[in-house]
Design a protein around this motif. Structure first.
Motif, PDB file in Angstrom:
ATOM      1  N   VAL A 154       0.978  -1.363  -0.021  1.00  0.00           N
ATOM      2  CA  VAL A 154       0.095   0.041   0.115  1.00  0.00           C
ATOM      3  C   VAL A 154       0.811   1.299   0.012  1.00  0.00           C
ATOM      4  O   VAL A 154       0.549   2.169  -0.902  1.00  0.00           O
ATOM      5  CB  VAL A 154      -0.977   0.000   1.385  1.00  0.00           C
ATOM      6  N   LEU A 155       2.028   1.277   0.965  1.00  0.00           N
ATOM      7  CA  LEU A 155       2.920   2.549   0.878  1.00  0.00           C
ATOM      8  C   LEU A 155       3.763   2.647  -0.235  1.00  0.00           C
ATOM      9  O   LEU A 155       4.007   3.649  -0.539  1.00  0.00           O
ATOM     10  CB  LEU A 155       3.806   2.443   2.266  1.00  0.00           C
ATOM     11  N   GLY A 156       3.676   1.561  -1.108  1.00  0.00           N
ATOM     12  CA  GLY A 156       4.623   1.713  -2.347  1.00  0.00           C
ATOM     13  C   GLY A 156       3.963   2.131  -3.495  1.00  0.00           C
ATOM     14  O   GLY A 156       4.545   2.561  -4.407  1.00  0.00           O
ATOM     15  N   GLY A 157       2.551   2.376  -3.292  1.00  0.00           N
ATOM     16  CA  GLY A 157       1.742   2.776  -4.188  1.00  0.00           C
ATOM     17  C   GLY A 157       1.319   4.382  -3.827  1.00  0.00           C
ATOM     18  O   GLY A 157       2.224   5.007  -3.493  1.00  0.00           O
ATOM     19  N   PRO A 158       0.258   4.778  -4.377  1.00  0.00           N
ATOM     20  CA  PRO A 158      -0.221   5.995  -4.453  1.00  0.00           C
ATOM     21  C   PRO A 158      -0.500   6.829  -3.014  1.00  0.00           C
ATOM     22  O   PRO A 158      -1.134   7.645  -2.973  1.00  0.00           O
ATOM     23  CB  PRO A 158      -1.113   6.372  -5.311  1.00  0.00           C
ATOM     24  N   TYR A 159      -0.589   6.052  -1.964  1.00  0.00           N
ATOM     25  CA  TYR A 159      -1.184   6.322  -1.037  1.00  0.00           C
ATOM     26  C   TYR A 159      -0.724   7.690  -0.356  1.00  0.00           C
ATOM     27  O   TYR A 159      -1.444   8.319   0.337  1.00  0.00           O
ATOM     28  CB  TYR A 159      -1.053   5.179   0.145  1.00  0.00           C
ATOM     29  N   LEU A 160       0.686   7.686  -0.221  1.00  0.00           N
ATOM     30  CA  LEU A 160       1.271   9.046   0.352  1.00  0.00           C
ATOM     31  C   LEU A 160       0.556  10.228  -0.400  1.00  0.00           C
ATOM     32  O   LEU A 160       0.771  11.354   0.381  1.00  0.00           O
ATOM     33  CB  LEU A 160       2.452   8.883   0.493  1.00  0.00           C
ATOM     34  N   THR A 161       0.332   9.956  -1.612  1.00  0.00           N
ATOM     35  CA  THR A 161      -0.207  10.947  -2.378  1.00  0.00           C
ATOM     36  C   THR A 161      -1.820  11.534  -2.134  1.00  0.00           C
ATOM     37  O   THR A 161      -1.820  12.770  -1.568  1.00  0.00           O
ATOM     38  CB  THR A 161      -0.244  10.822  -3.807  1.00  0.00           C
ATOM     39  N   TYR A 162      -2.330  10.426  -1.645  1.00  0.00           N
ATOM     40  CA  TYR A 162      -3.649  10.671  -1.114  1.00  0.00           C
ATOM     41  C   TYR A 162      -3.759  11.335   0.110  1.00  0.00           C
ATOM     42  O   TYR A 162      -4.351  12.180   0.385  1.00  0.00           O
ATOM     43  CB  TYR A 162      -4.432   9.423  -1.176  1.00  0.00           C
ATOM     44  N   PHE A 163      -2.693  10.689   0.969  1.00  0.00           N
ATOM     45  CA  PHE A 163      -2.483  11.405   2.493  1.00  0.00           C
ATOM     46  C   PHE A 163      -2.131  12.608   2.418  1.00  0.00           C
ATOM     47  O   PHE A 163      -2.579  13.622   3.062  1.00  0.00           O
ATOM     48  CB  PHE A 163      -1.794  10.549   2.935  1.00  0.00           C
ATOM     49  N   ARG A 164      -1.254  13.236   1.512  1.00  0.00           N
ATOM     50  CA  ARG A 164      -0.819  14.571   1.439  1.00  0.00           C
ATOM     51  C   ARG A 164      -1.927  15.406   1.015  1.00  0.00           C
ATOM     52  O   ARG A 164      -2.218  16.765   1.553  1.00  0.00           O
ATOM     53  CB  ARG A 164       0.324  14.696   0.545  1.00  0.00           C
ATOM     54  N   ASN A 165      -3.013  14.919   0.012  1.00  0.00           N
ATOM     55  CA  ASN A 165      -3.980  15.677  -0.346  1.00  0.00           C
ATOM     56  C   ASN A 165      -5.138  15.875   0.702  1.00  0.00           C
ATOM     57  O   ASN A 165      -5.518  17.004   0.843  1.00  0.00           O
ATOM     58  CB  ASN A 165      -4.531  15.006  -1.654  1.00  0.00           C
ATOM     59  N   SER A 166      -5.418  14.914   1.406  1.00  0.00           N
ATOM     60  CA  SER A 166      -6.363  14.894   2.454  1.00  0.00           C
ATOM     61  C   SER A 166      -5.799  15.850   3.637  1.00  0.00           C
ATOM     62  O   SER A 166      -6.304  16.681   4.329  1.00  0.00           O
ATOM     63  CB  SER A 166      -6.288  13.603   3.154  1.00  0.00           C
ATOM     64  N   ALA A 167      -4.568  15.925   3.851  1.00  0.00           N
ATOM     65  CA  ALA A 167      -3.768  16.816   5.019  1.00  0.00           C
ATOM     66  C   ALA A 167      -3.883  18.224   4.625  1.00  0.00           C
ATOM     67  O   ALA A 167      -4.564  19.104   5.366  1.00  0.00           O
ATOM     68  CB  ALA A 167      -2.518  16.403   5.226  1.00  0.00           C
ATOM     69  N   PHE A 168      -3.797  18.289   3.228  1.00  0.00           N
ATOM     70  CA  PHE A 168      -3.845  19.731   2.659  1.00  0.00           C
ATOM     71  C   PHE A 168      -5.410  20.258   2.737  1.00  0.00           C
ATOM     72  O   PHE A 168      -5.582  21.230   3.326  1.00  0.00           O
ATOM     73  CB  PHE A 168      -3.230  19.904   1.204  1.00  0.00           C
ATOM     74  N   VAL A 169      -6.240  19.616   1.999  1.00  0.00           N
ATOM     75  CA  VAL A 169      -7.609  19.988   2.019  1.00  0.00           C
ATOM     76  C   VAL A 169      -8.004  20.143   3.211  1.00  0.00           C
ATOM     77  O   VAL A 169      -8.881  21.005   3.591  1.00  0.00           O
ATOM     78  CB  VAL A 169      -8.471  19.004   1.154  1.00  0.00           C
ATOM     79  N   VAL A 170      -7.997  19.256   4.427  1.00  0.00           N
ATOM     80  CA  VAL A 170      -8.695  19.185   5.522  1.00  0.00           C
ATOM     81  C   VAL A 170      -8.103  20.440   6.350  1.00  0.00           C
ATOM     82  O   VAL A 170      -8.690  21.228   7.261  1.00  0.00           O
ATOM     83  CB  VAL A 170      -8.619  17.757   6.245  1.00  0.00           C
ATOM     84  N   GLY A 171      -6.591  20.593   6.407  1.00  0.00           N
ATOM     85  CA  GLY A 171      -6.077  21.678   7.160  1.00  0.00           C
ATOM     86  C   GLY A 171      -6.565  22.980   6.551  1.00  0.00           C
ATOM     87  O   GLY A 171      -6.801  23.810   7.530  1.00  0.00           O
TER      88      GLY A 171
END
Length: 279
Positions: free
Chosen positions: A64-81
């Protein structure tokens, strides 16, 4: 007297017992998700559903971490923040105006804003989609904060308005005698004293927006701009038969909320109690 003591003893035993039962009910699904995510795919189908893994297998998390998960996480952190920051500031300023400033349309505007809480979410999908398209924000990092803020303001303003009404007027009058205007009074007195209410609003909206799916699905189309709820959706398609990998995504997506609540639960409870006890 003996019967009364017996009843109290039953209550003292019964309440903790019910609490333990409720704890088991609420934590069992999460334990199941974590335990299954640590199994291999073969073990998932060959062992009982609730069986613990025979050995801890972290290959699902690596995939999972080797895929695009970190990109999704970064997007969520930016949008929610960004969304939560704007919600807190805008709703606090609006709540101060409704709670303390006297103007002709005060009650009318407040009623219209509160009425926004009963607007069905799905009734706004098409207008928001068309507006986002026309503004050129579709499938960009700025596609989601606007709708998130707009839809979260009614309940946030309602909570903070009731909270600010309970702040003593003596503090406001003392500041006015010192020559402070409404803007300085808000930033120096009302905003700091509303800390518990602001924390409640921030965490309440943060949890809701972190899990929001429908607008994220409708206003974004590429993995570069999608958020974590869509990561779960995409991994469900990618690992259609790999149940442990899907549950690894669910576990990683849930962890930030669990950590945030573990550190912020006391502040949330204080904010809720303060708003309920005052007045």
């Amino acid at each position: 007297m003996a019967n009364l003591k017996s009843r109290f003893a039953k209550v003292r035993i019964g309440v903790p017992l019910l609490a333990l039962i409720w704890l088991a009910i609420t934590t069992a699904p999460f334990i199941f998700v974590v335990a299954t995510s640590l199994k291999t795919q073969d073990e998932t189908f060959s062992s009982p559903v609730w069986a613990l893994p025979s050995r801890l297998y972290f290959g699902n998390y690596a995939a999972v971490l080797g895929g695009p998960y970190l990109t999704y996480f970064r997007n969520s952190a930016f949008v929610v923040g960004v969304s939560v920051l704007l919600i807190v500031i805008i709703s606090a300023m609006a709540a101060y105006a409704f709670a303390r400033l006297r103007f002709r349309l005060n009650k009318t505007l407040f009623a219209l804003i509160v009425a926004g809480m009963i607007v069905p979410l799905h009734a706004t999908l098409v207008p928001i989609y068309l507006l986002t398209r026309n503004l050129g924000l579709y499938d960009t990092p700025l596609a989601l904060p606007g709708p998130y803020v707009a839809l979260s303001l009614p309940v946030s303003i309602f909570i903070l308005t009731e909270f600010m009404k309970q702040i003593p007027r003596e503090l406001e009058e003392a500041a006015q005698l010192d020559g402070c205007g409404p803007f300085r009074i808000f930033w120096r007195i009302f905003f700091p004293l509303s800390g518990p209410g602001l924390a409640t609003v921030a965490i309440y909206n943060g949890i809701g927006l972190w899990n929001e799916f429908i607008f994220a699905y409708m206003l974004t189309s590429t993995p570069e701009h999608r958020t974590l709820p869509l990561a779960v959706w995409d991994f469900q398609g990618q690992y259609s038969s790999n149940v442990p990998a899907m549950l690894a995504v669910v576990t990683l997506t849930s962890l930030p909320l669990i950590v945030a609540y573990a550190f912020g639960q006391e502040r949330v409870i204080k904010g809720m109690m303060a708003g309920s006890l005052k007045g």
